[in-house]
Scaffold this active site. Structure first.
Site, short mmCIF file in Angstrom:
data_model
loop_
_atom_site.label_atom_id
_atom_site.label_comp_id
_atom_site.label_asym_id
_atom_site.label_seq_id
_atom_site.Cartn_x
_atom_site.Cartn_y
_atom_site.Cartn_z
N HIS A 165 99.98 58.94 -64.31
CA HIS A 165 99.36 59.34 -62.65
C HIS A 165 98.87 59.98 -63.32
O HIS A 165 97.98 60.46 -61.66
CB HIS A 165 100.67 59.10 -61.91
CG HIS A 165 101.52 59.87 -61.95
ND1 HIS A 165 101.44 61.45 -61.18
CD2 HIS A 165 103.17 60.25 -62.85
CE1 HIS A 165 103.20 62.07 -62.28
NE2 HIS A 165 103.50 61.16 -63.25
N HIS A 186 97.35 70.29 -62.87
CA HIS A 186 97.45 69.02 -63.64
C HIS A 186 95.95 68.56 -62.38
O HIS A 186 95.86 69.39 -61.00
CB HIS A 186 98.49 67.96 -63.52
CG HIS A 186 98.80 67.73 -61.65
ND1 HIS A 186 100.04 68.48 -61.57
CD2 HIS A 186 98.68 66.88 -60.26
CE1 HIS A 186 100.21 68.23 -60.21
NE2 HIS A 186 99.58 67.31 -59.56
N HIS A 209 93.74 65.41 -60.38
CA HIS A 209 93.55 64.30 -59.26
C HIS A 209 92.38 63.93 -59.44
O HIS A 209 91.09 64.29 -59.19
CB HIS A 209 93.94 64.55 -58.10
CG HIS A 209 95.81 65.02 -57.45
ND1 HIS A 209 96.45 63.67 -58.04
CD2 HIS A 209 96.20 65.69 -58.34
CE1 HIS A 209 98.34 64.25 -57.71
NE2 HIS A 209 97.51 65.56 -57.75
N HIS A 240 95.73 71.42 -58.73
CA HIS A 240 97.14 71.83 -58.74
C HIS A 240 97.37 72.56 -60.10
O HIS A 240 98.08 72.12 -60.58
CB HIS A 240 97.33 70.86 -58.36
CG HIS A 240 97.44 69.88 -56.84
ND1 HIS A 240 98.05 68.40 -56.52
CD2 HIS A 240 96.48 69.84 -56.15
CE1 HIS A 240 97.42 68.40 -55.59
NE2 HIS A 240 96.21 69.05 -55.39
N THR A 260 103.17 65.57 -53.69
CA THR A 260 102.14 64.62 -53.64
C THR A 260 102.77 63.38 -54.37
O THR A 260 101.55 62.77 -54.02
CB THR A 260 100.77 65.05 -53.85
OG1 THR A 260 100.34 65.38 -54.74
CG2 THR A 260 100.38 66.37 -52.57
N THR A 261 104.00 63.22 -55.70
CA THR A 261 104.18 62.12 -55.41
C THR A 261 105.57 62.23 -55.13
O THR A 261 106.66 63.68 -55.33
CB THR A 261 104.07 62.49 -57.37
OG1 THR A 261 104.66 63.73 -57.19
CG2 THR A 261 103.21 62.83 -57.56
#
Length: 408
Positions: free
Chosen positions: A176, A204, A206, A231, A334-335
């Protein structure tokens, strides 16, 4: 573990004839045969007997962990009984559902995802076992610059070893996101209004799609979404990770917007007012991003991980982005499991990265639009760093230039 199975298989030589049987003279329990299998991890479905008449009257439970038996003992079954391949072929599922106990591990990317290829899309994340995704302090959010509050306690950060070119240990495809894992206890963050010292664990990304006009940031500013978001995840040094995710300020995440350079400089790219939306960093180090994105082709498979051997620091990736001006609020991961344990810092100035490098993320990872929809702010407040004061001499010359422009 071998002893019960050794005793059990010793009887096989005495039942070579069909329908033959023999009494057991040893004390062997079912528990002895199962051994240390974790009985909390299992799958469940409605099915049938696997031999005629195959009555559909069975609630099936299949345990995730196998029983460990020495190969030589397993070989006794076909050798002594003269029976082989005594299993029924796999049958169609025909619309039936297979469920799993909460303790059962799931394949990466299968249980939850951002689109519709898995069991739990973002709207269903609250239904996941042990989920906090329905809380009132969820992230990401939209930052409305007209309603943020100035906080003079939001001071400068101290970034320890952000300039270390050997801090990145490995890079991995999480299913993801793409995550860069850092060396243990090397990089730290403090200051910036944080009440603790934090160890930097990983960073990581997005993103959206490979399209030129793609957007994929998690946070938005005045409803504007950016092409990507970086992030940097930090954990309180005085807590374990398990403790940190259960503590309101156990984690501190630094969020940086990423967007391509503008072909021409416009008025909107000048130094913003303190509550203005992010602009671009004028001097991100593109060579560092070129080196980083070269690794993406090596981690195309989910869960793949490779050692990071190039000399790149976090500072190299951030370039000259302004780290004095930022937004602050309390939120969540946020996961899943969306733990409300994060002190969020979202920087106003965005990092500049060429578009052809940004599109390498969705192109190589193979998945797109990896960002959670924005969440309601509820009663929370978003704070901003205090407005920078203009030195008297600078102000004097600014006034002179304005007067000169008016006269001319």
């Amino acid at each position: 573990m071998s002893e019960p199975w050794l005793m059990l298989t010793s009887y096989l030589a005495n039942i070579t004839d069909v329908n033959s049987k023999v009494d057991l003279n040893h004390n062997i329990s079912i528990g002895d045969l199962i051994g240390q299998v974790d009985l909390s991890k299992f799958y469940r479905y409605m099915g049938s007997l696997t031999t005629p008449d195959c009555n559909q009257a069975v609630v099936w439970t299949l345990f995730h962990e196998p029983i460990q038996v020495h190969k030589s003992l397993l070989q006794r079954f076909p050798k002594e009984t003269k029976l082989s391949n005594n299993y029924r072929p796999v049958q169609p599922l025909n619309g039936r559902h297979i469920t799993a106990s909460p303790a059962t591990p799931r394949p990466p990317g299968h249980l939850w995802c951002y689109d519709d290829h898995c069991d739990f899309t973002p709207s269903l994340w609250p239904e996941l076992p042990h989920s906090h995704c329905s809380g009132e302090n969820q992230s990401p959010i939209d930052i409305d610059t007209q309603s943020v509050l100035e906080d003079k306690h939001l001071s400068s950060f101290k970034f320890t070893n952000f300039d270390n070119k050997h801090a990145i240990k490995s890079i991995t495809n999480k299913g993801h996101t793409v995550e860069c894992i850092l060396e243990h206890d090397l990089v730290e963050v403090s200051g910036g209004g944080l009440e603790h010292v934090y160890s930097t664990l990983q960073f990581h990304f997005h993103w959206g799609t490979e399209s030129t006009n793609s957007v994929g940031s998690e946070h938005t500013v005045d409803s504007k979404r950016y092409p990507m978001e970086l992030h940097i995840v930090n954990k309180r040094k005085d807590l374990t990770l398990d403790e940190a995710v259960q503590t309101p300020d156990g984690l501190a995440v630094l969020g940086f917007f990423i967007k391509p350079p503008l072909s021409t400089k416009s008025a909107s790219d000048s130094i913003p007012a303190e509550t203005a939306a992010p602009t671009s960093s004028p001097a991100s180090k593109m060579d560092a991003w070129k080196k980083l994105t070269l690794y993406l082709s090596a981690i195309r498979n989910i869960s793949s991980e490779v050692e990071f051997t190039d000399e790149i620091s976090i500072d190299d990736l951030l370039g000259n982005v302004n780290r004095e001006s930022y937004f602050r609020y309390s939120g969540s991961l946020t996961t899943p499991m969306c733990n409300e344990a994060v002190v969020w810092t979202v920087f106003k100035e965005s990092v500049t990265v060429d578009h052809h490098l940004m599109k390498m993320f969705p192109k190589n990872a193979g998945y797109h639009n990896v960002f959670r929809p924005r969440q309601s702010l509820h009663s929370r407040k978003v704070y901003t760093t205090a407005a920078a004061t203009v030195p008297g001499t600078t102000l004097f010359y600014l006034l002179l230039s304005c007067i000169g422009a008016l006269i001319s």
